[in-house]
Design an enzyme around this catalytic site. Structure first.
Site, PDB file in Angstrom:
ATOM      1  N   TYR A   1      12.747  -9.856  18.164  1.00 56.24           N
ATOM      2  CA  TYR A   1      13.334 -10.544  19.312  1.00 56.24           C
ATOM      3  C   TYR A   1      14.652 -10.219  19.497  1.00 56.24           C
ATOM      4  O   TYR A   1      15.441  -9.983  20.526  1.00 56.24           O
ATOM      5  CB  TYR A   1      12.704 -11.784  19.499  1.00 56.24           C
TER       6      TYR A   1
ATOM      7  N   ARG B   1      17.617 -29.911  16.510  1.00 54.54           N
ATOM      8  CA  ARG B   1      18.477 -28.601  16.713  1.00 54.54           C
ATOM      9  C   ARG B   1      18.772 -28.480  18.276  1.00 54.54           C
ATOM     10  O   ARG B   1      19.966 -27.891  18.613  1.00 54.54           O
ATOM     11  CB  ARG B   1      17.610 -27.232  16.209  1.00 54.54           C
TER      12      ARG B   1
HETATM   13  P1  NAI Z   1       9.269 -16.639  29.849  1.00 53.56           P
HETATM   14  O1  NAI Z   1       8.879 -15.981  28.816  1.00 53.56           O
HETATM   15  O2  NAI Z   1       8.886 -18.021  30.469  1.00 53.56           O
HETATM   16  O3  NAI Z   1       9.648 -15.888  30.954  1.00 53.56           O
HETATM   17  C1  NAI Z   1       9.569 -14.292  31.026  1.00 53.56           C
HETATM   18  C2  NAI Z   1       8.989 -13.729  32.135  1.00 53.56           C
HETATM   19  O4  NAI Z   1       9.111 -12.204  31.882  1.00 53.56           O
HETATM   20  C3  NAI Z   1       7.386 -14.017  32.271  1.00 53.56           C
HETATM   21  O5  NAI Z   1       7.309 -14.472  33.571  1.00 53.56           O
HETATM   22  C4  NAI Z   1       6.802 -12.556  32.072  1.00 53.56           C
HETATM   23  O6  NAI Z   1       5.450 -12.441  32.718  1.00 53.56           O
HETATM   24  C5  NAI Z   1       7.763 -11.658  32.324  1.00 53.56           C
HETATM   25  N1  NAI Z   1       7.952 -10.425  31.782  1.00 53.56           N
HETATM   26  C6  NAI Z   1       7.735 -10.217  30.377  1.00 53.56           C
HETATM   27  N2  NAI Z   1       7.473  -8.831  30.321  1.00 53.56           N
HETATM   28  C7  NAI Z   1       7.523  -8.154  31.368  1.00 53.56           C
HETATM   29  C8  NAI Z   1       7.390  -6.857  31.848  1.00 53.56           C
HETATM   30  N3  NAI Z   1       7.035  -6.168  30.726  1.00 53.56           N
HETATM   31  N4  NAI Z   1       7.088  -6.668  32.786  1.00 53.56           N
HETATM   32  C9  NAI Z   1       7.342  -7.568  33.929  1.00 53.56           C
HETATM   33  N5  NAI Z   1       7.667  -9.024  33.774  1.00 53.56           N
HETATM   34  C10 NAI Z   1       7.650  -9.365  32.396  1.00 53.56           C
HETATM   35  O7  NAI Z   1      10.869 -17.130  29.243  1.00 53.56           O
HETATM   36  P2  NAI Z   1      12.029 -17.859  29.801  1.00 53.56           P
HETATM   37  O8  NAI Z   1      11.930 -19.011  28.894  1.00 53.56           O
HETATM   38  O9  NAI Z   1      11.593 -18.309  31.395  1.00 53.56           O
HETATM   39  O10 NAI Z   1      13.286 -17.277  29.604  1.00 53.56           O
HETATM   40  C11 NAI Z   1      13.595 -16.002  30.529  1.00 53.56           C
HETATM   41  C12 NAI Z   1      14.740 -15.259  29.937  1.00 53.56           C
HETATM   42  O11 NAI Z   1      15.792 -15.933  28.974  1.00 53.56           O
HETATM   43  C13 NAI Z   1      13.955 -14.443  28.795  1.00 53.56           C
HETATM   44  O12 NAI Z   1      14.707 -12.841  28.834  1.00 53.56           O
HETATM   45  C14 NAI Z   1      14.408 -14.985  27.413  1.00 53.56           C
HETATM   46  O13 NAI Z   1      14.163 -14.117  26.362  1.00 53.56           O
HETATM   47  C15 NAI Z   1      15.867 -15.613  27.923  1.00 53.56           C
HETATM   48  N6  NAI Z   1      16.149 -16.695  26.916  1.00 53.56           N
HETATM   49  C16 NAI Z   1      15.357 -17.852  27.361  1.00 53.56           C
HETATM   50  C17 NAI Z   1      15.421 -19.025  26.666  1.00 53.56           C
HETATM   51  C18 NAI Z   1      15.133 -20.365  26.849  1.00 53.56           C
HETATM   52  O14 NAI Z   1      15.580 -21.357  26.171  1.00 53.56           O
HETATM   53  N7  NAI Z   1      14.139 -20.697  27.833  1.00 53.56           N
HETATM   54  C19 NAI Z   1      16.628 -19.000  25.418  1.00 53.56           C
HETATM   55  C20 NAI Z   1      17.317 -17.708  25.064  1.00 53.56           C
HETATM   56  C21 NAI Z   1      16.996 -16.967  25.935  1.00 53.56           C
HETATM   57  C1  15L Z   2      14.804 -18.463  22.977  1.00 55.30           C
HETATM   58  O1  15L Z   2      15.678 -17.207  23.057  1.00 55.30           O
HETATM   59  C2  15L Z   2      13.509 -18.419  23.677  1.00 55.30           C
HETATM   60  O2  15L Z   2      13.414 -17.724  24.628  1.00 55.30           O
HETATM   61  C3  15L Z   2      13.205 -19.906  23.997  1.00 55.30           C
HETATM   62  O3  15L Z   2      11.626 -19.865  24.124  1.00 55.30           O
HETATM   63  C4  15L Z   2      13.308 -20.778  22.901  1.00 55.30           C
HETATM   64  O4  15L Z   2      12.668 -20.531  21.581  1.00 55.30           O
HETATM   65  C5  15L Z   2      14.887 -20.665  22.562  1.00 55.30           C
HETATM   66  O5  15L Z   2      15.646 -19.283  22.413  1.00 55.30           O
HETATM   67  C6  15L Z   2      15.523 -21.566  21.455  1.00 55.30           C
HETATM   68  O6  15L Z   2      16.058 -21.051  20.643  1.00 55.30           O
HETATM   69  O7  15L Z   2      15.383 -22.831  21.563  1.00 55.30           O
END
Ligand code: NAI
Ligand code: 15L
Length: 272
Positions: free
Chosen positions: A139, A177
């Site tokens: 990832y 963390r």
């Molecule tokens: P999440 O997993 O809740 O949302 C991701 C969304 O992307 C989902 O609704 C899913 O249906 C959609 N998705 C995934 N693959 C897809 C595809 N092939 N086609 C269309 N839609 C697709 O993740 P979250 O927590 O909302 O995070 C949003 C973004 O921020 C992600 O890219 C994640 O990697 C990044 N991120 C989030 C963090 C967090 O603390 N929530 C931390 C670091 C990065």
């Molecule tokens: C991420 O990149 C993930 O999208 C989120 O679900 C958490 O695991 C976050 O990092 C984290 O490091 O807390």
């Protein structure tokens, strides 16, 4: 924000945790929000459009991006998984998005990168925008690819991207963390406002983190954006101390910035 700088803002991954949280908060940023995901998005409000789209479908992504002048790209695989899953959404899907942005001349994008790009750095080391990737899993590697792709499309085509290495964007920190990595959704939205307001963005790496007392990341190199997070995880420290024991100092969650992600195996397709 007085005048809305963005006419039509595409938000991918709008059905996810962050997307659902910031959806109503983004109204001041753009005249119209084009919300997209492959999962359910509910009913569109007056200022919203909803378009379902699978990011691996190149033609669908090209149609999705048409008519937009800004993108907040949240869509993708958001935790460690098997290679095919990570590759489909975060490599193939991201390439499709940047190609569509090039074809339709979208000039500004926010790419939701992750702290897992730098997850193998020790928590004792202060990182900044120059810090090279040290991913803690497939990832994290896919997010490093995304950062490189954003850089390529900036240098070759002038598309500006805010590469945001998001820490932990959740309603509150759920472990010790996250006292260092926590990002309040309001601070994320104010960053989105700043990156679209800036007269020059470039292609900076920004650590997506609130104004926490525990600091692992230095954002001084992007001070020109004028982004000032207002929230702090400090108010949760006592609650966490009461709720759970601090993990052992030698545990991965205490040693590495990426915490337990460093302990994940290379997953195979059937063991997600
Ligand atoms: P999440 O997993 O809740 O949302 C991701 C969304 O992307 C989902 O609704 C899913 O249906 C959609 N998705 C995934 N693959 C897809 C595809 N092939 N086609 C269309 N839609 C697709 O993740 P979250 O927590 O909302 O995070 C949003 C973004 O921020 C992600 O890219 C994640 O990697 C990044 N991120 C989030 C963090 C967090 O603390 N929530 C931390 C670091 C990065
Ligand atoms: C991420 O990149 C993930 O999208 C989120 O679900 C958490 O695991 C976050 O990092 C984290 O490091 O807390």
């Amino acid at each position: 924000m007085t005048e809305k700088r963005v006419k039509k803002l595409l938000v991918t991954g709008a059905a996810g945790g962050i997307g659902r949280t910031i959806r109503t908060m983004l109204e001041p940023v753009a005249e119209t929000l084009r919300l997209s995901d492959r999962a359910g998005l509910g009913e569109a409000a007056a200022h919203e459009e909803i378009i379902y789209c699978e990011l691996t479908d190149k033609d669908a992504v090209e149609a999705l991006v048409a008519g937009c002048d800004g993108i907040v790209h949240l869509g993708g695989q958001s935790v460690e998984a098997d290679w095919q899953t990570v590759r489909d959404s975060n490599i193939e899907g991201l390439y499709n998005l940047y190609e569509a942005a090039r074809i339709h001349q979208v000039k500004r994008i926010l790419f939701a990168s992750s702290n897992h790009v730098i997850g193998y750095y020790p928590q004792s080391q202060l990182l900044d925008a120059q810090t090279p990737p040290r991913p803690d899993g497939l990832y994290g590697v896919s997010k490093a690819f995304g950062e490189a792709l954003a850089s390529l499309y900036h240098d070759k085509f002038g598309i500006e991207t805010a590469i945001v290495r998001i820490g932990s964007c959740f309603p509150e920190p759920v472990d010790h963390r996250m006292l260092a990595t926590w990002l309040h959704a309001e601070d994320f939205v104010s960053l989105i406002e700043c990156m679209f307001e800036a007269s020059r963005l470039g292609c900076p790496i920004i650590y997506g983190v609130s104004d926490n007392d525990v600091v692992w990341w230095d954002n001084r190199q992007v001070a020109y954006l004028g982004w000032k997070p207002k929230h702090s995880s400090a108010i949760f420290k006592q609650i966490l101390d009461e709720k759970m024991e601090r993990p052992h100092k030698d545990a991965a969650v205490s040693v590495y910035q990426g915490g337990v992600f460093t302990e994940h195996p290379i997953m195979q397709r059937d063991e997600k």
